[in-house]
Design a protein around this motif. Structure first.
Motif, PDB file in Angstrom:
ATOM      1  N   ALA A  27      10.243  -0.263  65.300  1.00  0.00           N
ATOM      2  CA  ALA A  27       9.684   1.019  64.857  1.00  0.00           C
ATOM      3  C   ALA A  27       9.045   0.826  63.487  1.00  0.00           C
ATOM      4  O   ALA A  27       9.485  -0.001  62.689  1.00  0.00           O
ATOM      5  CB  ALA A  27      10.776   2.080  64.781  1.00  0.00           C
ATOM      6  N   THR A  28       7.998   1.589  63.208  1.00  0.00           N
ATOM      7  CA  THR A  28       7.351   1.529  61.899  1.00  0.00           C
ATOM      8  C   THR A  28       7.756   2.747  61.089  1.00  0.00           C
ATOM      9  O   THR A  28       7.679   3.878  61.570  1.00  0.00           O
ATOM     10  CB  THR A  28       5.823   1.488  62.042  1.00  0.00           C
ATOM     11  OG1 THR A  28       5.460   0.328  62.787  1.00  0.00           O
ATOM     12  CG2 THR A  28       5.152   1.435  60.679  1.00  0.00           C
ATOM     13  N   VAL A  29       8.191   2.503  59.861  1.00  0.00           N
ATOM     14  CA  VAL A  29       8.607   3.575  58.958  1.00  0.00           C
ATOM     15  C   VAL A  29       7.650   3.602  57.768  1.00  0.00           C
ATOM     16  O   VAL A  29       7.464   2.588  57.095  1.00  0.00           O
ATOM     17  CB  VAL A  29      10.049   3.369  58.471  1.00  0.00           C
ATOM     18  CG1 VAL A  29      10.456   4.486  57.499  1.00  0.00           C
ATOM     19  CG2 VAL A  29      11.021   3.290  59.646  1.00  0.00           C
ATOM     20  N   ASP A  30       7.030   4.750  57.537  1.00  0.00           N
ATOM     21  CA  ASP A  30       6.184   4.973  56.360  1.00  0.00           C
ATOM     22  C   ASP A  30       6.954   5.808  55.352  1.00  0.00           C
ATOM     23  O   ASP A  30       7.637   6.768  55.734  1.00  0.00           O
ATOM     24  CB  ASP A  30       4.922   5.770  56.710  1.00  0.00           C
ATOM     25  CG  ASP A  30       4.020   5.090  57.724  1.00  0.00           C
ATOM     26  OD1 ASP A  30       4.101   3.862  57.865  1.00  0.00           O
ATOM     27  OD2 ASP A  30       3.238   5.814  58.372  1.00  0.00           O
ATOM     28  N   VAL A  31       6.822   5.489  54.062  1.00  0.00           N
ATOM     29  CA  VAL A  31       7.364   6.341  53.007  1.00  0.00           C
ATOM     30  C   VAL A  31       6.307   6.557  51.937  1.00  0.00           C
ATOM     31  O   VAL A  31       5.445   5.712  51.715  1.00  0.00           O
ATOM     32  CB  VAL A  31       8.644   5.755  52.368  1.00  0.00           C
ATOM     33  CG1 VAL A  31       9.757   5.616  53.400  1.00  0.00           C
ATOM     34  CG2 VAL A  31       8.371   4.426  51.680  1.00  0.00           C
ATOM     35  N   TRP A  32       6.355   7.727  51.293  1.00  0.00           N
ATOM     36  CA  TRP A  32       5.496   8.002  50.145  1.00  0.00           C
ATOM     37  C   TRP A  32       6.147   9.097  49.323  1.00  0.00           C
ATOM     38  O   TRP A  32       6.825   9.972  49.843  1.00  0.00           O
ATOM     39  CB  TRP A  32       4.080   8.377  50.576  1.00  0.00           C
ATOM     40  CG  TRP A  32       3.888   9.699  51.262  1.00  0.00           C
ATOM     41  CD1 TRP A  32       3.406  10.868  50.720  1.00  0.00           C
ATOM     42  CD2 TRP A  32       4.155  10.019  52.651  1.00  0.00           C
ATOM     43  NE1 TRP A  32       3.366  11.874  51.663  1.00  0.00           N
ATOM     44  CE2 TRP A  32       3.806  11.380  52.859  1.00  0.00           C
ATOM     45  CE3 TRP A  32       4.646   9.277  53.737  1.00  0.00           C
ATOM     46  CZ2 TRP A  32       3.950  12.009  54.091  1.00  0.00           C
ATOM     47  CZ3 TRP A  32       4.788   9.908  54.969  1.00  0.00           C
ATOM     48  CH2 TRP A  32       4.437  11.256  55.134  1.00  0.00           C
ATOM     49  N   HIS A  33       5.962   9.046  48.005  1.00  0.00           N
ATOM     50  CA  HIS A  33       6.580  10.050  47.142  1.00  0.00           C
ATOM     51  C   HIS A  33       5.923  10.056  45.769  1.00  0.00           C
ATOM     52  O   HIS A  33       5.115   9.183  45.432  1.00  0.00           O
ATOM     53  CB  HIS A  33       8.093   9.810  47.020  1.00  0.00           C
ATOM     54  CG  HIS A  33       8.485   8.504  46.413  1.00  0.00           C
ATOM     55  ND1 HIS A  33       8.504   8.295  45.051  1.00  0.00           N
ATOM     56  CD2 HIS A  33       8.876   7.327  46.973  1.00  0.00           C
ATOM     57  CE1 HIS A  33       8.905   7.055  44.800  1.00  0.00           C
ATOM     58  NE2 HIS A  33       9.132   6.448  45.948  1.00  0.00           N
ATOM     59  N   ALA A  34       6.290  11.048  44.964  1.00  0.00           N
ATOM     60  CA  ALA A  34       5.730  11.218  43.627  1.00  0.00           C
ATOM     61  C   ALA A  34       6.294  10.180  42.660  1.00  0.00           C
ATOM     62  O   ALA A  34       7.410   9.671  42.820  1.00  0.00           O
ATOM     63  CB  ALA A  34       6.028  12.624  43.110  1.00  0.00           C
ATOM     64  N   ASP A  35       5.523   9.888  41.603  1.00  0.00           N
ATOM     65  CA  ASP A  35       5.960   8.967  40.558  1.00  0.00           C
ATOM     66  C   ASP A  35       6.846   9.707  39.551  1.00  0.00           C
ATOM     67  O   ASP A  35       7.088  10.914  39.689  1.00  0.00           O
ATOM     68  CB  ASP A  35       4.751   8.303  39.903  1.00  0.00           C
ATOM     69  CG  ASP A  35       3.899   9.262  39.071  1.00  0.00           C
ATOM     70  OD1 ASP A  35       4.310  10.418  38.831  1.00  0.00           O
ATOM     71  OD2 ASP A  35       2.801   8.843  38.651  1.00  0.00           O
ATOM     72  N   PRO A  36       7.370   9.008  38.525  1.00  0.00           N
ATOM     73  CA  PRO A  36       8.249   9.688  37.556  1.00  0.00           C
ATOM     74  C   PRO A  36       7.615  10.893  36.873  1.00  0.00           C
ATOM     75  O   PRO A  36       8.323  11.802  36.432  1.00  0.00           O
ATOM     76  CB  PRO A  36       8.573   8.577  36.549  1.00  0.00           C
ATOM     77  CG  PRO A  36       8.551   7.325  37.377  1.00  0.00           C
ATOM     78  CD  PRO A  36       7.396   7.525  38.323  1.00  0.00           C
ATOM     79  N   GLY A  37       6.275  10.931  36.800  1.00  0.00           N
ATOM     80  CA  GLY A  37       5.595  12.065  36.200  1.00  0.00           C
ATOM     81  C   GLY A  37       5.273  13.178  37.168  1.00  0.00           C
ATOM     82  O   GLY A  37       4.694  14.193  36.789  1.00  0.00           O
ATOM     83  N   GLY A  38       5.624  12.999  38.436  1.00  0.00           N
ATOM     84  CA  GLY A  38       5.396  14.037  39.435  1.00  0.00           C
ATOM     85  C   GLY A  38       4.071  13.951  40.161  1.00  0.00           C
ATOM     86  O   GLY A  38       3.685  14.896  40.850  1.00  0.00           O
ATOM     87  N   ASP A  39       3.354  12.829  40.043  1.00  0.00           N
ATOM     88  CA  ASP A  39       2.055  12.672  40.694  1.00  0.00           C
ATOM     89  C   ASP A  39       2.130  11.707  41.878  1.00  0.00           C
ATOM     90  O   ASP A  39       2.907  10.746  41.861  1.00  0.00           O
ATOM     91  CB  ASP A  39       1.019  12.144  39.702  1.00  0.00           C
ATOM     92  CG  ASP A  39       0.573  13.202  38.715  1.00  0.00           C
ATOM     93  OD1 ASP A  39       0.164  14.288  39.159  1.00  0.00           O
ATOM     94  OD2 ASP A  39       0.641  12.949  37.496  1.00  0.00           O
ATOM     95  N   TYR A  40       1.296  11.950  42.884  1.00  0.00           N
ATOM     96  CA  TYR A  40       1.147  11.055  44.026  1.00  0.00           C
ATOM     97  C   TYR A  40      -0.067  10.153  43.819  1.00  0.00           C
ATOM     98  O   TYR A  40      -1.077  10.575  43.239  1.00  0.00           O
ATOM     99  CB  TYR A  40       0.909  11.862  45.309  1.00  0.00           C
ATOM    100  CG  TYR A  40       2.131  12.555  45.859  1.00  0.00           C
ATOM    101  CD1 TYR A  40       2.886  11.974  46.874  1.00  0.00           C
ATOM    102  CD2 TYR A  40       2.520  13.800  45.387  1.00  0.00           C
ATOM    103  CE1 TYR A  40       3.991  12.621  47.401  1.00  0.00           C
ATOM    104  CE2 TYR A  40       3.621  14.451  45.904  1.00  0.00           C
ATOM    105  CZ  TYR A  40       4.366  13.853  46.907  1.00  0.00           C
ATOM    106  OH  TYR A  40       5.467  14.495  47.420  1.00  0.00           O
ATOM    107  N   SER A  41       0.018   8.939  44.328  1.00  0.00           N
ATOM    108  CA  SER A  41      -1.164   8.085  44.362  1.00  0.00           C
ATOM    109  C   SER A  41      -2.124   8.580  45.436  1.00  0.00           C
ATOM    110  O   SER A  41      -1.775   9.414  46.269  1.00  0.00           O
ATOM    111  CB  SER A  41      -0.769   6.632  44.649  1.00  0.00           C
ATOM    112  OG  SER A  41      -0.172   6.516  45.934  1.00  0.00           O
ATOM    113  N   ALA A  42      -3.338   8.058  45.401  1.00  0.00           N
ATOM    114  CA  ALA A  42      -4.385   8.317  46.394  1.00  0.00           C
ATOM    115  C   ALA A  42      -5.028   9.687  46.276  1.00  0.00           C
ATOM    116  O   ALA A  42      -5.968   9.993  47.002  1.00  0.00           O
ATOM    117  CB  ALA A  42      -3.876   8.097  47.824  1.00  0.00           C
TER     118      ALA A  42
END
Length: 274
Positions: A131-146
Motif C-alpha cells: 500500500a502507498t501512504v502519503d503524508v503532508w502537514h504544516a511546518d513549525p510556523g503553520g505553513d504548507y509547502s507547495a
C-alpha cells in the motif's frame, strides 16, 4: 480549511499504474488494528528538539549523524486499539500529487523531530503489504509547502514548487511505513494534525487526518521555533473536523525518542463491496 469537502482522487495514470502493483482494490476503511506479526520498516528523525511524552519504542538520531533507531516492527504497534471504523476526513486545500517517494521529508528544516510510523492492515488485521501512504502537514510556523501562504498566516513563507514536509512510502511485508519529519505547527481554526492518504490497487482507499495528544503538543509548542507563533487558537475539542480521535483510532500514540517524539497509528482497510 473550514467548509472544505473531500476532493476526488487526482492521481495521474502513471501513479495509478504504480499503485496497481500493490494489494487488491479496497473501499471500507478501519483504523487501529494490529495482529502482532513481525516485519520491519526503517528511517528516523534527524533534527534535534524537545522530548515528547507517552509510551513507545525506538531512539532518534541527531542532526549530522548518530545511531539510527531500530526499524519499527509489528510489535511496536501491538498495544494500539483493536479494529475500529476510521473516520474519513477532508483532504483540505493543500494536497499536492508530487510522487515524492521518500522517508525523510524535512529537507533540513529546523524543528522538533517526529518519527511518524503508520501500519496498514486489512479487514482481518493482517498486514497490507504494497500500500502507498502519503503524508503532508504544516511546518513549525503553520505553513504548507507547495502553496503560497496556503494556511492564511500572512507570512507567505512557502511558494509553489516547495516540497518540504510531504512524502510517500510503500508499506513493507508487515504493512509498515515510517517518515522522518517534524512536529507540525498550528494555524488558525485547526488543531495540530497530519494529513494522510492510503492507496491500494490503483485507488485511494482512505483520506484522513492524524492528531496528537494535546499535552504533548503543548510541551513541544512551548519551545523552539514553535513558541514564536504564540498560543494556538484551536484544540481538538473545538476543531470542526477532528471529532473524537481517541475513540475513532486516528489519535497518534506518542512517546519520547531521543530528542524528539515518535507517533504511531494503525490504519486498516477492508475489501470494497459491489
Amino acid at each position: 480549511m473550514a467548509g472544505m469537502s473531500p476532493a476526488g482522487d487526482r492521481r495521474p495514470t502513471s501513479r495509478r499504474a504504480f499503485l496497481a502493483g500493490g494489494a487488491a482494490a479496497v473501499g471500507l476503511v478501519l483504523a487501529g488494528c494490529s495482529d502482532g506479526g513481525d516485519g520491519t520498516g526503517s528511517g528516523s528523525p534527524d533534527e534535534p528538539g524537545s522530548p515528547g511524552t507517552g509510551s513507545g519504542a525506538g531512539t532518534a538520531t541527531t542532526a549530522g549523524g548518530g545511531t539510527a533507531p531500530a526499524a519499527l516492527t509489528a510489535d511496536d504497534f501491538a498495544a494500539l486499539s483493536p479494529c475500529l471504523l476510521a473516520p474519513e476526513q477532508v483532504e483540505g486545500p493543500f494536497y499536492a500529487d508530487l510522487d515524492l517517494v521518500r522517508r525523510d521529508v524535512t529537507e533540513g528544516m529546523a524543528g522538533h523531530p517526529l518519527r511518524l510510523g503508520v501500519r496498514v492492515v486489512d479487514e482481518a488485521c493482517a498486514p497490507a503489504a504494497g500500500a502507498t501512504v502519503d503524508v503532508w502537514h504544516a511546518d513549525p510556523g503553520g505553513d504548507y509547502s507547495a502553496f503560497a501562504d496556503g494556511s492564511g498566516n500572512g507570512s507567505d513563507d512557502a511558494v509553489e514548487g516547495t516540497t518540504f514536509l510531504r512524502g510517500s512510502q510503500v508499506t513493507d511485508a508487515a504493512g509498515i511505513v515510517e517518515f522522518a519529519t517534524l512536529y507540525p505547527g498550528w494555524y488558525r481554526g485547526r488543531a495540530v494534525h497530519v494529513h494522510a492518504k492510503v492507496h491500494v490497487g490503483g485507488g485511494t482507499v482512505l483520506t484522513t487526518q492524524l492528531y496528537f495528544p494535546e499535552d504533548v503538543t503543548d510541551a513541544v509548542h512551548a519551545a523552539g521555533p514553535y513558541a514564536a507563533r504564540g498560543t494556538r487558537d484551536t484544540r481538538i475539542e473545538t476543531d470542526a473536523f477532528a471529532g473524537d480521535p481517541a475513540a475513532a483510532g486516528n489519535l497518534l500514540a506518542t512517546s519520547a525518542v531521543g530528542e524528539g517524539t515518535q507517533g504511531l497509528v494503525v490504519l486498516g482497510v477492508a475489501p470494497a463491496t459491489t
